[in-house]
Motif scaffolding. Structure first.
Motif, PDB file in Angstrom:
ATOM      1  N   GLY A  55      16.930  17.818 -10.905  1.00  0.00           N
ATOM      2  CA  GLY A  55      17.369  16.098 -10.936  1.00  0.00           C
ATOM      3  C   GLY A  55      18.609  15.812 -11.204  1.00  0.00           C
ATOM      4  O   GLY A  55      19.121  15.129 -10.570  1.00  0.00           O
ATOM      5  N   ASP A  90      14.173  16.925  -3.757  1.00  0.00           N
ATOM      6  CA  ASP A  90      12.950  16.451  -3.706  1.00  0.00           C
ATOM      7  C   ASP A  90      12.258  17.442  -3.071  1.00  0.00           C
ATOM      8  O   ASP A  90      11.162  17.701  -3.381  1.00  0.00           O
ATOM      9  CB  ASP A  90      12.807  15.036  -2.988  1.00  0.00           C
ATOM     10  N   LYS A  93      11.716  20.336  -5.385  1.00  0.00           N
ATOM     11  CA  LYS A  93      10.919  19.975  -6.604  1.00  0.00           C
ATOM     12  C   LYS A  93       9.581  20.249  -5.902  1.00  0.00           C
ATOM     13  O   LYS A  93       8.644  20.782  -6.561  1.00  0.00           O
ATOM     14  CB  LYS A  93      11.149  18.673  -6.923  1.00  0.00           C
ATOM     15  N   GLU A  94       9.146  19.895  -4.893  1.00  0.00           N
ATOM     16  CA  GLU A  94       7.879  19.949  -4.172  1.00  0.00           C
ATOM     17  C   GLU A  94       7.477  21.658  -4.201  1.00  0.00           C
ATOM     18  O   GLU A  94       6.300  21.818  -4.026  1.00  0.00           O
ATOM     19  CB  GLU A  94       7.713  19.118  -3.199  1.00  0.00           C
ATOM     20  N   LYS A  97       6.653  22.983  -7.564  1.00  0.00           N
ATOM     21  CA  LYS A  97       5.308  22.577  -7.925  1.00  0.00           C
ATOM     22  C   LYS A  97       4.039  23.274  -7.188  1.00  0.00           C
ATOM     23  O   LYS A  97       3.239  23.395  -7.720  1.00  0.00           O
ATOM     24  CB  LYS A  97       5.427  20.933  -7.825  1.00  0.00           C
ATOM     25  N   ARG A 265       5.785  21.652 -16.457  1.00  0.00           N
ATOM     26  CA  ARG A 265       6.502  20.281 -16.729  1.00  0.00           C
ATOM     27  C   ARG A 265       7.745  20.227 -15.979  1.00  0.00           C
ATOM     28  O   ARG A 265       8.557  19.624 -16.420  1.00  0.00           O
ATOM     29  CB  ARG A 265       6.849  20.498 -18.082  1.00  0.00           C
ATOM     30  N   ASP A 267       8.035  17.881 -13.509  1.00  0.00           N
ATOM     31  CA  ASP A 267       8.670  16.447 -13.402  1.00  0.00           C
ATOM     32  C   ASP A 267       9.137  16.073 -14.382  1.00  0.00           C
ATOM     33  O   ASP A 267      10.337  15.325 -14.212  1.00  0.00           O
ATOM     34  CB  ASP A 267       7.073  15.684 -13.237  1.00  0.00           C
ATOM     35  N   GLU A 268       8.808  16.352 -15.647  1.00  0.00           N
ATOM     36  CA  GLU A 268       9.481  16.117 -16.821  1.00  0.00           C
ATOM     37  C   GLU A 268      10.962  16.456 -17.065  1.00  0.00           C
ATOM     38  O   GLU A 268      12.037  15.878 -17.192  1.00  0.00           O
ATOM     39  CB  GLU A 268       8.809  16.273 -18.058  1.00  0.00           C
ATOM     40  N   VAL A 270      12.653  17.539 -14.430  1.00  0.00           N
ATOM     41  CA  VAL A 270      13.751  16.876 -13.292  1.00  0.00           C
ATOM     42  C   VAL A 270      13.971  15.680 -13.658  1.00  0.00           C
ATOM     43  O   VAL A 270      15.071  15.377 -13.577  1.00  0.00           O
ATOM     44  CB  VAL A 270      12.707  17.053 -12.110  1.00  0.00           C
ATOM     45  N   ASP A 271      13.172  14.869 -14.336  1.00  0.00           N
ATOM     46  CA  ASP A 271      13.592  13.492 -14.962  1.00  0.00           C
ATOM     47  C   ASP A 271      14.769  13.627 -16.021  1.00  0.00           C
ATOM     48  O   ASP A 271      15.589  12.894 -15.956  1.00  0.00           O
ATOM     49  CB  ASP A 271      12.374  12.908 -15.464  1.00  0.00           C
TER      50      ASP A 271
END
Length: 302
Positions: A55, A90, A93-94, A97, A265, A267-268, A270-271
């Motif tokens: 992020g 991005d 991140k993918e 995940k 977690r 997504d959280e 990274v945010d």
């Protein structure tokens, strides 16, 4: 808005006009040096918490402040090397995940650790064309602990890459250490969890990202909490000096709600890193650079 362009203009003109910068600006943004890298970033270790680095990098990219030299330890080394290879945040991140960390390690009982990182090495081979630091698109350095000789080592510029990335990620006892040239290497966080010094003299502005919250905690419950808190506080001691030499620090307090094992977690995390970086740009970096620009324009008009 591309804040960093202001800094480049201001530096150039201030030299031409012979104008001296204010003391605060001098302390916050160091003078340009012979290495000519504008922004450097040091990414700490932190296991799953290290996903917050994604992020951070995303926010910097979006604001025209992409680091052009990177250093990292442990998860910071893994995220850092992928970014240095030219993979967008991005996409990183993918990737993490899709290949969840528990799918990226292989169980192997032995005397030195329970898991090995064969799957991680396959990802590195797939994404990076050559097993060499020089094959990366941006300069990258990492910290590893040589426990054979009892010392920290910084690797970068050129030479074998993959095994040292794996070594930097090899959490003691849990992950099998890497044997390289007859020496045993483990997680760089043992000696240098925020390898800022490795690039300090190579960049104009240095950003440090520390994802292990070490402030007060209201609740510490169970053996796992005690173990994680102990480990985090232990490595904090080797971050103190690194923190001092960074021009800007990102240390989200929200990280206290995450553990080293929160790999589900993404997504959280990274945010959290993204929002913390936006705040830094708005409240610290932006005003410094904007002030620089205004002072420069006033000097040009006089």
């Amino acid at each position: 808005m591309k804040w960093f362009k202001w800094f480049g203009i201001s530096e150039e003109k201030s030299h031409k006009n012979g104008k001296k910068k204010s003391r605060s600006a001098q302390q916050t943004v160091p003078a340009k040096n012979k290495y000519n890298h504008n922004i450097g970033i040091a990414l700490s270790g932190g296991s799953a918490r290290g996903f917050a680095h994604i992020g951070v990098l995303k926010a910097l990219d979006e604001h025209g402040m992409s680091p052009d030299i990177i250093s990292g330890t442990s998860m910071g080394a893994l995220i850092g090397v992928l970014y240095a290879a030219g993979i967008a945040p991005d996409q990183i991140k993918e990737l993490v995940k899709k290949d969840r960390i528990f799918n990226m390690v292989s169980l192997r009982f032995g005397q030195k650790g329970f898991f090995e990182l064969d799957a991680v090495k396959r990802i590195l081979k797939d994404k990076i064309p050559q097993d060499d630091f020089s094959a990366l698109k941006k300069p990258f350095y990492l910290s590893v602990a040589n426990i054979s000789d009892g010392k920290n080592e910084i690797k970068g510029e050129k030479g074998p890459l993959f095994d040292y990335v794996l070594a930097s990620c090899s959490v003691p006892v849990i992950i099998l250490p890497q044997e390289i040239d007859g020496k045993i290497y483990i997680d760089g966080g043992l000696f240098d969890n925020l390898p800022a010094a490795s690039i300090k003299e190579k960049c104009q502005t240095l950003i440090g990202v520390h994802v292990n919250y070490n402030g007060s905690m209201e609740k510490i419950e169970g053996m796992r909490d005690v173990a994680q808190r102990t480990f985090s506080l232990g490595i904090e001691q080797n971050v103190v000096e690194s923190r001092k030499i960074c021009d800007f620090m990102i240390e989200p307090e929200e990280m206290k709600t995450f553990t080293f094992l929160d790999f589900d977690r993404v997504d959280e995390l990274v945010d959290v890193g993204y929002k913390a970086t936006l705040k830094l740009i708005k409240e610290e970096m932006g005003p410094v650079l904007k002030k620089d620009k205004i002072e420069d324009e006033e000097a040009a008009a006089s």
